[in-house]
Design an enzyme around this catalytic site. Structure first.
Site, PDB file in Angstrom:
ATOM      1  N   ASP A   1      -3.084 110.836 115.789  1.00 39.89           N
ATOM      2  CA  ASP A   1      -3.167 112.233 115.334  1.00 39.89           C
ATOM      3  C   ASP A   1      -4.478 112.903 115.752  1.00 39.89           C
ATOM      4  O   ASP A   1      -5.255 113.386 114.913  1.00 39.89           O
ATOM      5  CB  ASP A   1      -3.007 112.301 113.798  1.00 39.89           C
ATOM      6  CG  ASP A   1      -1.691 111.703 113.334  1.00 39.89           C
ATOM      7  OD1 ASP A   1      -0.684 111.832 114.062  1.00 39.89           O
ATOM      8  OD2 ASP A   1      -1.671 111.088 112.253  1.00 39.89           O
TER       9      ASP A   1
ATOM     10  N   GLU B   1       7.209 118.295 112.893  1.00 35.47           N
ATOM     11  CA  GLU B   1       5.916 118.142 112.205  1.00 35.47           C
ATOM     12  C   GLU B   1       4.796 118.427 113.198  1.00 35.47           C
ATOM     13  O   GLU B   1       5.029 118.902 114.305  1.00 35.47           O
ATOM     14  CB  GLU B   1       5.791 116.725 111.648  1.00 35.47           C
ATOM     15  CG  GLU B   1       5.905 115.630 112.708  1.00 35.47           C
ATOM     16  CD  GLU B   1       5.886 114.221 112.136  1.00 35.47           C
ATOM     17  OE1 GLU B   1       5.832 114.059 110.907  1.00 35.47           O
ATOM     18  OE2 GLU B   1       5.925 113.271 112.934  1.00 35.47           O
TER      19      GLU B   1
END
Ligand code: FUB
Length: 328
Positions: free
Chosen positions: A37, A209
């Site tokens: 991430d 997402e």
């Protein structure tokens, strides 16, 4: 703090005295641990990269124990500044250092991060922490979640409040955007630690997402992990553009295929020293006895280019990454 040399240099003793590499480091960027991430932030002449530290073992899905930050001034060598926070530094949170992003305002650095809330408000939540430095230490700025699962009752499950992206518009208005399955956004107060209005929602094709918002010229870009379960379980990366931060968003297509050996992918886009970059993660890195995979990911970066219409040119995932020469 530890200076990391590009992997290629570790193989060539001659590199020890060679100074900065001519281009950037190859992929993956961090090779001594698993990271996921990626969230870039440019401060002056330095690019900071916030990541989650993936520690899953065996077939475990995720076990992300802390957020760490790395920095570079040349995209070739990266400095490890260590952990900036762990989920339980938010006293109301129990675990899970999921996706994050930091931003600077008036000399302070605000760090928005996904965690699992404790049993008082079960589900994923977003906390905000503050520091005087991009490398932390960050401390909880509220003592409570900024967003918690009970604030989005329309969500289809308890993990819809994840993956914050934060943006300050040219007029100084700050926005928080986030979500799994649903894409949510809300204005932030100038103090950056309170919502300033209702939580709104926008529809984006195949939205899954990992939203990331940036602006180039007059155009707002919203890039996100997308998925069409009728075609594949793997996430791709899609984007939309808009004339304002609140939309309307026009879908512009897919810019990246799935990550190798990881069904998740997570975009982070930034301009640094005149070049645009696309950060993501994949599951190709082995660290010691731990092969890469879904819960053991590795952050990577590619050059990002725009076409004449302001569209993002589709991005290929490569081992060379930004060690390959830039296109003219
Ligand atoms: O790293 C945990 C979760 O996986 C993130 O929050 C999502 O974006 C996906 O990358």
């Amino acid at each position: 703090m530890k200076r990391l040399l590009p992997t290629a240099c570790l193989l060539l003793a001659a590199c020890a005295n060679a100074g900065p590499a001519p281009h950037g480091a190859p992929n993956p960027l961090i090779t001594d641990r698993h990271t996921a991430d990626p969230a870039p932030l440019v401060v002056g002449d330095t690019l900071y990269l916030y990541v989650g530290h993936d520690m899953a073992r065996g077939e475990e899905m995720f076990n992300i124990v802390e957020w760490r930050v790395y920095s570079t001034t040349d995209m070739a060598s990266w400095t490890d500044h260590g952990p900036v926070m762990k989920p339980t530094d938010f006293q109301w949170a129990s675990r899970d250092a999921w996706a994050s992003q930091a931003i600077e305002r008036d000399g302070k650095f605000y760090f928005y991060a996904t965690v699992e809330h404790d049993r008082t408000r079960p589900g994923k939540a977003i906390g905000v922490a503050v520091s005087d430095s991009p490398t932390g230490p960050f401390v909880d700025a509220r003592g409570t979640a900024l967003v918690s699962n009970d604030m989005t009752p329309q969500g289809p499950h308890t993990w819809d409040d994840i993956d914050p992206t934060v943006f300050i518009d040219d007029d100084g208005t700050a926005w928080l955007m986030w979500g799994n399955a649903n894409f949510y956004y809300a204005r932030l107060k100038p103090d950056m630690v309170e919502l300033d209005g209702p939580i709104l929602q926008a529809e984006l094709p195949k939205y899954e997402e990992g939203p990331w918002v940036h602006k180039r010229g007059d155009t707002y870009y919203l890039t996100y992990a997308s998925r069409d379960p009728s075609l594949s379980e793997d996430e791709l990366v899609s984007y939309a553009t808009a004339p304002s931060i609140t939309g309307p968003w026009t879908y512009r297509g897919e810019i990246s295929g799935p990550a190798e050996n990881s069904f998740t992918i997570h975009p982070g886009i930034v301009e640094f020293k005149g070049q645009w970059y696309f950060f993501y993660h994949n599951g190709v890195l082995t660290v010691g006895d731990h092969a890469g995979g879904l819960g053991r990911r590795a952050v990577a970066v590619e050059h990002l280019y725009y076409d004449a219409d302001g569209g993002i040119v589709p991005i290929e995932h490569t081992r060379e990454g930004v060690s390959a020469p830039r296109k003219p």
